[in-house]
Write a protein that holds these residues in place. Structure first.
Motif, PDB file in Angstrom:
ATOM      1  N   LEU A 104       0.833  -1.209   0.000  1.00 56.60           N
ATOM      2  CA  LEU A 104       0.000   0.000   0.000  1.00 56.60           C
ATOM      3  C   LEU A 104       0.866   1.256   0.000  1.00 56.60           C
ATOM      4  O   LEU A 104       0.607   2.209  -0.750  1.00 56.60           O
ATOM      5  N   ILE A 105       1.918   1.272   0.820  1.00 56.09           N
ATOM      6  CA  ILE A 105       2.806   2.432   0.872  1.00 56.09           C
ATOM      7  C   ILE A 105       3.450   2.666  -0.493  1.00 56.09           C
ATOM      8  O   ILE A 105       3.537   3.802  -0.977  1.00 56.09           O
ATOM      9  N   ALA A 106       3.899   1.591  -1.133  1.00 56.62           N
ATOM     10  CA  ALA A 106       4.515   1.715  -2.464  1.00 56.62           C
ATOM     11  C   ALA A 106       3.521   2.282  -3.472  1.00 56.62           C
ATOM     12  O   ALA A 106       3.856   3.154  -4.287  1.00 56.62           O
ATOM     13  N   LEU A 107       2.278   1.813  -3.421  1.00 58.03           N
ATOM     14  CA  LEU A 107       1.253   2.292  -4.359  1.00 58.03           C
ATOM     15  C   LEU A 107       0.925   3.763  -4.126  1.00 58.03           C
ATOM     16  O   LEU A 107       0.643   4.505  -5.081  1.00 58.03           O
ATOM     17  N   GLY A 127       0.995   9.598  -5.775  1.00 55.06           N
ATOM     18  CA  GLY A 127       1.571  10.921  -5.615  1.00 55.06           C
ATOM     19  C   GLY A 127       2.314  11.384  -6.851  1.00 55.06           C
ATOM     20  O   GLY A 127       2.217  12.554  -7.255  1.00 55.06           O
ATOM     21  N   GLU A 128       3.039  10.478  -7.489  1.00 56.67           N
ATOM     22  CA  GLU A 128       3.754  10.820  -8.718  1.00 56.67           C
ATOM     23  C   GLU A 128       2.777  11.201  -9.827  1.00 56.67           C
ATOM     24  O   GLU A 128       3.058  12.087 -10.635  1.00 56.67           O
ATOM     25  N   ALA A 182      -5.938   1.272  -3.658  1.00 55.07           N
ATOM     26  CA  ALA A 182      -4.778   1.992  -4.192  1.00 55.07           C
ATOM     27  C   ALA A 182      -4.309   1.385  -5.501  1.00 55.07           C
ATOM     28  O   ALA A 182      -3.917   2.102  -6.432  1.00 55.07           O
ATOM     29  N   LEU A 183      -4.359   0.069  -5.607  1.00 54.77           N
ATOM     30  CA  LEU A 183      -3.943  -0.610  -6.837  1.00 54.77           C
ATOM     31  C   LEU A 183      -4.874  -0.249  -7.994  1.00 54.77           C
ATOM     32  O   LEU A 183      -4.416  -0.008  -9.123  1.00 54.77           O
ATOM     33  N   ILE A 184      -6.168  -0.189  -7.729  1.00 48.94           N
ATOM     34  CA  ILE A 184      -7.134   0.212  -8.762  1.00 48.94           C
ATOM     35  C   ILE A 184      -6.820   1.625  -9.243  1.00 48.94           C
ATOM     36  O   ILE A 184      -6.826   1.903 -10.451  1.00 48.94           O
ATOM     37  N   HIS A 229       9.769   5.051  -3.241  1.00 49.97           N
ATOM     38  CA  HIS A 229      10.952   5.308  -2.411  1.00 49.97           C
ATOM     39  C   HIS A 229      11.347   4.003  -1.712  1.00 49.97           C
ATOM     40  O   HIS A 229      10.965   3.719  -0.577  1.00 49.97           O
ATOM     41  N   TRP A 230      12.119   3.215  -2.445  1.00 43.40           N
ATOM     42  CA  TRP A 230      12.480   1.878  -1.968  1.00 43.40           C
ATOM     43  C   TRP A 230      13.211   1.875  -0.627  1.00 43.40           C
ATOM     44  O   TRP A 230      12.967   0.985   0.203  1.00 43.40           O
ATOM     45  N   PRO A 231      14.131   2.820  -0.345  1.00 40.91           N
ATOM     46  CA  PRO A 231      14.788   2.796   0.968  1.00 40.91           C
ATOM     47  C   PRO A 231      13.810   2.850   2.136  1.00 40.91           C
ATOM     48  O   PRO A 231      14.025   2.199   3.165  1.00 40.91           O
ATOM     49  N   SER A 232      12.723   3.628   2.002  1.00 35.05           N
ATOM     50  CA  SER A 232      11.728   3.711   3.067  1.00 35.05           C
ATOM     51  C   SER A 232      11.040   2.362   3.275  1.00 35.05           C
ATOM     52  O   SER A 232      10.804   1.940   4.417  1.00 35.05           O
TER      53      SER A 232
END
Length: 613
Positions: A61-64, A69-70, A446-448, A469-472
């Motif tokens: 979910l955080i990644a999505l 945001g982008e 979020a995926l939808i 933001h992969w490091p997060s």
């Protein structure tokens, strides 16, 4: 069977992690991966337990949400806010602060607070430049609003999702999408009033920002002047007998041999000439027209052109304005913990990694006029980069090393998906509706939204992957094993028993205050996400042992981890504004301590009202 020895090992690993985080000698995501390895090798957790975070829906979910945001950035929705703020507020610093904080809180309620602050940093710098206000007046309120935005909705920040995940792990009902909102709105009001009152506390000298001589947004021609690039830029066409043909930029070593830095290439495509971005792997072709900068004398330039069979072309003063739809410029500031510090532009392979060329460096507000190739980057350096606008905008996701500053006015005409602003807003509205209604799980909602943004061309796959933001994510995944290990080895039970012995006589409000102070103390050394991972299970366990409802205590963890105002190291939201705002460690202490106690008082008063003991 677990032993006290295993608990000691877990505590030792936790102490080592805190020390490593505090000294910042290693990246936080690397430390997190080392934790996974160490806690698995000791046999305390199985590989499946240590790696459980990779399958956690909240991580996905955080990644999505980064991708969503982008999509807002690419469609130009975010950047339109600065013009609106100035239109409404004028030059009144109080109105500007209020509108900035409201805008950040609104956007931050539905996307990563880190991403929102990255979007608003250039907005704030632009506003400071256009109004003559000192940037310190505006950047700290931006930071405070970014942190408080995490209290607006369930998905606003990673710690909220961590706390929610802990409730689920304890077989308890999870928080709703707007469960935290009433408390967050109240704290936002407190934060705005406090920011207005304290807006001049950090201003000790000049009332204007360092670049306040620019009363309006700068154009690329202004950047060329500020970095003293006039006379350095040249154009030249590749002749049929040039040794450049068929070779890559890296293989020719143009910087080391001739001091030439290729910025872009004009190439014929479909009956028209376009400017294409360059990387080290770009292959030169016959009739390509090179745009390059060169510090050497006219004699060396002439020798360079003759030796390599290049035909000089006219470079008019308005050239960059004419090419603005393909070629852009922007300033980026190095962050205090950037891995690029003390390295040269050549060593970090900037063009290869970021698809942009460094064409200027400002240090202490003065442009460096010598060769940049072997110049070691220092704290506070501002780099002028040049390349295609897409690569420039993607610099916003590189929050570990630098932050994108004020963009020139030419960006207004080149938002890569500006025509898709309405579809982006509709996708966002649908995601929120699905999350609020609970028709589908939050991660699916979020995926939808992400899939619809892709289908409506608000974002492409390359931008989507780069926006995450992969490091997060790795930091969260790496810290999760601590919570599992502390529970498995009895550490949480020991802490809960000790607290039960010493705090039970004081009542729930004192216990609530203790949980808040515990989060604030741990948050001095660890990220807010790591703090939530460690403290949430302790808070829930204490509540259940005392016979209280776990929800006010879980909510306090969510509030307290977002209220980490005191040091600049526990959240990217604070780290990102240090260099652009010119802040010191003491500035955060001065502003952060009173605000932390104000938020704690509000938490103790409000949380029991909405979540009774």
């Amino acid at each position: 069977m677990v032993t006290h020895g295993q608990l000691m090992i877990v505590c030792l690993l936790l102490l080592i992690a805190i020390i490593l985080f505090s000294f910042s000698k290693l990246r936080m995501d690397i430390i997190a991966l080392l934790i996974i390895v160490a806690i698995t090798i000791t046999g305390i957790l199985t590989p499946a337990e240590a790696l459980a975070g990779f399958s956690d829906p909240n991580i996905v979910l955080i990644a999505l949400l980064f991708v969503v945001g982008e999509g807002l950035v690419r469609t130009g929705i975010s950047y339109q806010m600065s013009d609106y703020i100035l239109k409404v507020a004028g030059n009144n610093d109080i109105r500007i602060i209020v509108l900035i904080m409201l805008g950040v809180a609104l956007l931050g309620s539905i996307m990563s607070s880190t991403g929102v602050v990255a979007i608003f940093i250039p907005v704030v710098i632009s506003i400071a430049s256009r109004t003559g206000l000192h940037v310190k007046k505006l950047m700290m309120p931006l930071c405070i609003a970014g942190l408080i935005s995490g209290m607006m909705t369930l998905v606003a920040t990673a710690p909220n999702l961590v706390v929610n995940s802990e409730l689920e792990r304890a077989s308890l009902k999870e928080f709703g999408f707007f469960s935290i909102t009433p408390i967050g709105l109240s704290i936002l009001v407190i934060g705005i009033i406090y920011s207005v009152i304290s807006r001049n506390w950090l201003i000790r000298s000049l009332p204007t920002s360092p670049d306040s001589d620019h009363k309006s947004r700068r154009k690329m021609i202004d950047l060329i002047r500020d970095y003293k690039l006039s006379g350095r830029a040249h154009r030249a066409a590749i002749k049929p007998d040039s040794p450049f043909i068929g070779r890559t930029i890296d293989s020719l070593h143009l910087r080391s041999q001739f001091g030439a830095n290729v910025i872009g290439i004009e190439r014929w495509r479909k009956f028209r000439k376009v400017m294409i971005p360059v990387t080290g792997a770009t292959v030169f072709r016959e009739n390509d027209v090179l745009l390059f900068d060169m510090l050497n004398s006219e004699e060396n330039l002439r020798q360079f052109l003759i030796t390599n069979a290049l035909e000089p072309k006219v470079l008019r003063g308005e050239y960059f304005s004419e090419q603005a739809k393909e070629v852009g410029m922007a300033e980026v500031a190095l962050l205090p913990d950037s891995a690029l510090l003390n390295k040269t532009v050549k060593e970090i392979e900037f063009r290869t990694k970021y698809f942009l060329s460094v064409i200027g460096i400002r240090r202490n507000h003065e442009a460096i006029e010598s060769s940049l190739v072997d110049e070691k980057l220092e704290m506070g350096d501002i780099l002028l980069v040049c390349g295609d606008w897409r690569s420039i905008q993607q610099m916003q996701s590189r929050a570990n090393d630098f932050v994108l500053l004020d963009l020139p006015t030419e960006i207004d005409d080149v938002a890569p998906a500006s025509s898709q602003a309405i579809p982006a807003l509709l996708c966002l509205a649908l995601m929120i509706m699905l999350m609020v209604s609970g028709i589908v799980p939050n991660v699916i909602a979020a995926l939808i939204a992400c899939l619809l943004m892709g289908a409506t061309r608000c974002i492409d796959m390359t931008s989507a992957y780069r926006s995450i933001h992969w490091p997060s994510l790795i930091l969260i995944i790496g810290m999760m094993p601590f919570a599992i290990a502390l529970n498995k080895t009895g550490g949480i039970a020991i802490v809960s028993d000790w607290l039960k012995t010493h705090l039970s006589i004081y009542g729930p409000h004192v216990v609530l205050m203790f949980i808040f102070l515990l989060c604030s103390t741990v948050g001095l050394f660890l990220s807010n996400t790591a703090t939530a991972i460690l403290v949430a299970p302790i808070a829930i366990n204490i509540a259940l042992d005392f016979g209280y409802s776990p929800y006010p205590f879980a909510m306090t963890v969510a509030i307290a981890t977002s209220a980490s105002f005191i040091t600049p190291v526990s959240s990217p939201v604070k780290t990102m504004i240090v260099a652009p705002g010119g802040y010191t460690f003491g500035d955060f202490v001065k502003i952060g301590i009173p605000l932390t106690f104000l938020v704690m008082a509000a938490d103790i008063l409000l949380v029991p009202v909405f979540f009774p003991f």
